[in-house]
Design a protein around this motif. Structure first.
Motif, mmCIF file in Angstrom:
data_model
loop_
_atom_site.group_PDB
_atom_site.id
_atom_site.type_symbol
_atom_site.label_atom_id
_atom_site.label_comp_id
_atom_site.label_asym_id
_atom_site.label_seq_id
_atom_site.Cartn_x
_atom_site.Cartn_y
_atom_site.Cartn_z
ATOM 1 N N ALA A 64 -3.206 -3.967 -8.525
ATOM 2 C CA ALA A 64 -3.426 -4.115 -9.957
ATOM 3 C C ALA A 64 -2.608 -3.089 -10.727
ATOM 4 N N GLU A 65 -2.497 -1.881 -10.180
ATOM 5 C CA GLU A 65 -1.692 -0.829 -10.795
ATOM 6 C C GLU A 65 -1.359 0.200 -9.723
ATOM 7 N N PHE A 66 -0.311 0.978 -9.963
ATOM 8 C CA PHE A 66 0.045 2.056 -9.048
ATOM 9 C C PHE A 66 -0.647 3.333 -9.506
ATOM 10 N N PHE A 69 -4.815 6.126 -5.323
ATOM 11 C CA PHE A 69 -5.438 5.393 -4.219
ATOM 12 C C PHE A 69 -4.459 4.365 -3.640
ATOM 13 N N SER A 70 -3.908 3.495 -4.479
ATOM 14 C CA SER A 70 -3.023 2.445 -3.978
ATOM 15 C C SER A 70 -1.715 3.017 -3.462
ATOM 16 N N THR A 71 -1.264 4.135 -4.040
ATOM 17 C CA THR A 71 -0.016 4.741 -3.578
ATOM 18 C C THR A 71 -0.146 5.250 -2.151
ATOM 19 N N GLU A 72 -1.289 5.838 -1.804
ATOM 20 C CA GLU A 72 -1.500 6.296 -0.430
ATOM 21 C C GLU A 72 -1.554 5.113 0.541
ATOM 22 N N TYR A 86 9.977 -6.928 9.536
ATOM 23 C CA TYR A 86 9.745 -7.353 8.159
ATOM 24 C C TYR A 86 10.168 -6.256 7.189
ATOM 25 N N GLU A 87 10.367 -6.637 5.943
ATOM 26 C CA GLU A 87 10.567 -5.692 4.859
ATOM 27 C C GLU A 87 9.326 -5.722 3.966
ATOM 28 N N LEU A 88 9.180 -4.684 3.134
ATOM 29 C CA LEU A 88 7.976 -4.541 2.325
ATOM 30 C C LEU A 88 8.337 -4.566 0.843
ATOM 31 N N LEU A 89 7.630 -5.401 0.092
ATOM 32 C CA LEU A 89 7.799 -5.489 -1.353
ATOM 33 C C LEU A 89 6.499 -5.069 -2.024
ATOM 34 N N ALA A 90 6.541 -4.012 -2.845
ATOM 35 C CA ALA A 90 5.361 -3.566 -3.608
ATOM 36 C C ALA A 90 5.452 -4.161 -5.002
ATOM 37 N N TYR A 91 4.352 -4.756 -5.470
ATOM 38 C CA TYR A 91 4.397 -5.494 -6.732
ATOM 39 C C TYR A 91 3.130 -5.250 -7.542
ATOM 40 N N SER A 92 3.328 -5.031 -8.840
ATOM 41 C CA SER A 92 2.212 -4.934 -9.773
ATOM 42 C C SER A 92 2.614 -5.554 -11.094
#
Length: 326
Positions: A64-66, A69-72, A86-92
């Protein structure tokens, strides 16, 4: 591909063969084309690749937001992605993520064209798969039988926090709770109440306030608690951000921490070790939770059986914000 073909002195068809790993290209030509691709920084479009192969080899982690908590959690998922292919995509989506159902909108935007599967952090609903594999971390409503979930033992951690304060001699213990619509907040308050009852201590309801898991919403309830006619000698806050704000409010109203007031938090985000004094807290293994969720999702993508729920243990981290009651 035309740019690569021009620089390498080959046809576009040859570049296409190299990019897609097809046979029929001499090794010397293959090496030359790959070197030009590297020099030019060429990458195939994820959207175009997914149309051809129906796979992007990208995993999304949707939040929902960076915030701390979510950053860790993201750090943990990132540490586990390397060996998976795989590659990782972070999205908000930013502020819109506060709305119920944000995960459905995010998955509709990304699922099937940019990502093969998703880790959703604290989703409002857990049946939002949208045709792709999904793993949920700490969903609002708790574990669901339909979607694999990963969380920490919120109840046991809250019992541990409250018992720590009781063992230090505190009897008037306040609680700055989290968002009442979240299962994690409900369990942390239940753990606090359970530990108080087990010790034969009454809960003064005027000392149980809603902090909303945010510094900006915890300040006023904490102030009301600490300036009341019979303030607590210790406070258990449902997360570190609320605990840090409680410490700040204590200083603002003339209380010393821990001499006049002991404060304990929950999460063990990096900020907890940096406040003044450093915060005693309950550590949930956030990076491990992120890594475990990533591994579960990879197993799902590879059509392996996975457990429907993983619950990781919590632990006490003693720092400078709590002390024995004089």
């Amino acid at each position: 591909m035309a740019d690569v073909a021009r620089q390498a002195g080959v046809s576009v068809a040859t570049v296409s063969k190299v990019v897609n790993g097809r046979y029929g290209v001499a090794q010397s030509t293959l090496d030359r084309v790959q070197q030009v691709i590297s020099d030019l920084g060429y990458e195939a479009s994820l959207g175009a690749s997914s149309l051809r192969s129906h796979r992007t080899n990208v995993i999304g982690i949707l939040v929902a937001e960076f915030e701390p908590f979510s950053t860790e959690l993201l750090k943990g998922a990132s540490s586990a992605i390397g060996a998976t292919g795989y590659e990782l995509l972070a999205y908000s989506g930013g502020a819109r993520g506060a709305e119920v159902g944000w995960e459905r909108r995010y998955l509709s935007r990304l699922g099937g064209t940019l990502i093969d599967g998703a880790i959703i952090v604290t989703p409002t609903v857990v049946d939002a798969a949208n045709g792709i594999p999904v793993v949920a971390i700490d969903p609002h409503t708790g574990p669901s039988g339909s979607t694999p979930t990963v969380d920490a033992d919120n109840f046991a951690g809250a019992v541990m926090a409250t018992e720590h304060l009781i063992a230090l001699g505190h009897r008037r213990i306040g609680h700055v709770g989290g968002r009442p619509d979240l299962e994690s907040a409900r369990l942390r308050e239940a753990g606090y109440r359970s530990a108080m009852a087990a010790a034969g201590l009454p809960v003064d309801e005027s000392l149980v306030v809603n902090g909303g898991y945010r510094a900006e919403t915890a300040g006023q309830p904490a102030r009301a608690m600490l300036t009341g006619p019979d303030r607590p000698t210790a406070v258990f806050a449902a997360n570190d951000l609320s605990a840090i704000r409680t410490v700040e409010v204590a200083h603002e109203v003339g209380l010393r921490v821990p001499e006049d007031l002991s404060v304990i938090g929950f999460d063990n985000v990096p900020e907890s070790a940096l406040c003044d004094p450093p915060l005693t807290t309950i550590s949930q293994p956030l990076r491990d939770i992120g890594a475990q969720a990533l591994r579960l999702l990879v197993d799902l993508l590879n059509e392996r059986e996975v457990p429907t729920h993983l619950r990781l243990p919590t632990s006490l981290v003693e720092r400078g914000s709590t002390r024995r009651l004089a």
